[in-house]
Enzyme design. Structure first.
Site, PDB file in Angstrom:
ATOM      1  N   HIS A 109     -19.773 -45.768-128.470  1.00  0.00           N
ATOM      2  CA  HIS A 109     -21.138 -45.243-128.444  1.00  0.00           C
ATOM      3  C   HIS A 109     -21.550 -45.094-126.983  1.00  0.00           C
ATOM      4  CE1 HIS A 109     -21.164 -47.345-132.397  1.00  0.00           C
ATOM      5  NE2 HIS A 109     -22.090 -46.465-132.749  1.00  0.00           N
ATOM      6  N   ASP A 112     -22.634 -48.352-125.431  1.00  0.00           N
ATOM      7  CA  ASP A 112     -21.556 -49.315-125.188  1.00  0.00           C
ATOM      8  C   ASP A 112     -20.989 -49.130-123.790  1.00  0.00           C
ATOM      9  OD1 ASP A 112     -21.765 -49.814-127.937  1.00  0.00           O
ATOM     10  OD2 ASP A 112     -20.123 -48.449-128.413  1.00  0.00           O
ATOM     11  N   GLU A 240     -20.630 -40.317-140.970  1.00  0.00           N
ATOM     12  CA  GLU A 240     -20.168 -41.570-141.562  1.00  0.00           C
ATOM     13  C   GLU A 240     -21.158 -42.046-142.621  1.00  0.00           C
ATOM     14  OE1 GLU A 240     -19.385 -46.136-140.092  1.00  0.00           O
ATOM     15  OE2 GLU A 240     -18.695 -44.487-138.832  1.00  0.00           O
ATOM     16  N   ASP A 347     -13.379 -50.749-136.807  1.00  0.00           N
ATOM     17  CA  ASP A 347     -14.803 -51.042-136.706  1.00  0.00           C
ATOM     18  C   ASP A 347     -14.999 -52.453-137.269  1.00  0.00           C
ATOM     19  OD1 ASP A 347     -17.511 -51.038-136.529  1.00  0.00           O
ATOM     20  OD2 ASP A 347     -17.860 -49.420-137.948  1.00  0.00           O
TER      21      ASP A 347
END
Length: 444
Positions: A109, A112, A240, A347
């Site tokens: 992201h 991040d 998603e 993830d």
């Protein structure tokens, strides 16, 4: 990939070298038991089949906090007080980890990789600076970007959504973040770009115009697609699905909901789905069901590999260790011809109680071994059992004669009725579910 990659003299994971393959008899927790990167399975290596990726957020940013407690883990890359220096240290640790683990891809992201600034332009500069450093690291290590995305759910401004927010000013901030994240993804050669609608939903209809919000979300995605294409992004845009957390009613509840949304708004040509195992089970489905719905629609893009805990009602993001579940998933993926530009992104995060740095390696090793073993089992089932042939025979009444005419659209309801009245007598044929399930166990 280089051995023991780290920047300068600083090593964030001292004492851990490149993770070797030692086979299932090994008792070394820092060795693969099943994953052999270059082992051929059906003409492709395991690495080519599985295309593993490490996520930036859980691995290097999440430190064990949950709804009931603050951080339980401390990371050496968080030592610098200056946010950009801390981002540099985190990136150095990340690429050291990627190369030692031996994965070909990573995902991130925007927040991040780089801290948010005091204003939009500063946030953009921060991300551009860190993306340039990431490009240097990729060139040095051979690492590649599976996908990038923007965190348009964490900041308080997004408490009512991003693209679906009732405040237009918030939509503009989301657009600024997505634009910058797309710029970074293109710079880094990202093969996909993901939209995770973390707060694209609502809590009550009393204050929500759902039709307007869905229209806004579709238009936002169109604008992002058009911008991405204008700057040279040739990959897939991925959505998603997630059924809950944090919104009570998520607009991207499950795969079929997203597929219907994409088709309704004419977006299926550019968008596919990124399916997460834990989200599938939270929606009341199996992981393999969600994958199958995507492959049936021709819209499977990529996979977030993790699992939930059936005794918890939230997204626990644990590392995948259920071989049976993974075999079912791999059967669907192999039947679809593989993941193409997608991959298996972990993830997943270590548990709150796992506070040693090597626990991060151990979690990823276990997940990689799980899907490596599942790949091998699924491939042998497809090659050596008659499971596929039996499934085809179950529908053999549609392969010729009137059944084939029905599938080809050559019959109407009245002609079907006449066949039922004249000659078609249903046969009560066994579904043989127990046999199919036993085949899976036989090859495990």
């Amino acid at each position: 990939m280089p051995n023991h990659y780290f920047v300068g003299d600083h090593e964030y994971f001292p004492g851990i070298g490149n993770i070797p393959y030692e086979g299932r008899e090994s008792d070394n927790p820092l060795a693969f038991k099943f994953y052999q990167r270059d082992r051929l399975v059906g003409g492709k290596t395991m690495q080519q089949h599985l295309r593993f990726a490490v996520c930036y957020w859980h691995t290097f940013c999440a430190k064990g906090s949950d709804a009931f407690g603050t951080d339980s883990q401390t990371f050496p890359w968080d030592t610098p007080k200056n946010p950009m220096m801390a981002a540099r240290a985190r990136m150095d640790a990340a690429f050291e980890f990627f190369t030692k683990l031996g994965v070909p891809y990573y995902c991130f992201h925007d927040r991040d990789m780089a801290p948010e600034g005091a204003f939009v332009a500063e946030s953009e500069r921060n991300l551009a600076t860190m993306a340039a450093f990431a490009k240097e690291r990729q060139d040095e290590t051979g690492m590649k970007l599976l996908w990038g995305t923007a965190n348009v759910f964490g900041h308080p401004r997004y408490m009512n959504g991003a693209a679906t927010n009732p405040d237009f000013a918030v939509v503009t901030h989301a657009a600024a973040q997505v634009k910058a994240a797309l710029d970074a993804t293109v710079l880094l050669g990202g093969e996909n770009y993901v939209f995770w609608g973390g707060r694209e939903g609502y809590s009550t209809l009393l204050n929500t115009d759902t039709r307007r919000e869905l229209d806004h979300m579709a238009h936002f995605l169109e604008l992002a697609r058009d911008y991405g294409r204008s700057i040279g992004f040739k990959g897939h845009f991925l959505i998603e699905p997630k059924p809950m957390e944090p919104s009570k009613h998520q607009y991207d509840f499950d795969a079929q909901t997203v597929i219907g949304f994409l088709r309704h708004y004419g977006l299926a040509g550019d968008f596919k789905l990124n399916v997460e195992a834990n989200h599938a089970t939270l929606a009341g489905h199996s992981f393999s069901h969600e994958l199958q719905m995507c492959t049936d629609a021709g819209l499977l893009g990529s996979i977030d590999a993790n699992r939930g805990d059936p005794q918890n009602g939230w997204d626990t993001d644990q590392f995948p260790t259920d071989i049976y579940d993974a075999v079912h998933a791999m059967l669907v993926v192999l039947a679809d011809g593989g993941l193409k530009s997608g991959g298996f992104n972990f993830d997943a995060r270590v548990r709150r109680e796992s506070v040693d740095l090597d626990d991060i390696f151990i979690g990823h090793i276990g997940g990689m071994d799980t899907f490596a073993r599942a790949l091998d089992v699924a491939y042998r089932i497809r090659e050596n059992s008659d499971l596929g042939e039996r499934k085809l025979r179950r529908y053999s009444s549609f392969d010729s004669g009137d059944g084939a005419r029905f599938e080809q659209g050559e019959m109407n309801l009245a002609s079907l009725r006449d066949l039922a009245a004249s000659e078609h007598k249903p046969v009560r044929a066994s579904g043989k579910q127990e046999w199919y399930e036993n085949v899976i166990n036989q090859y495990l």
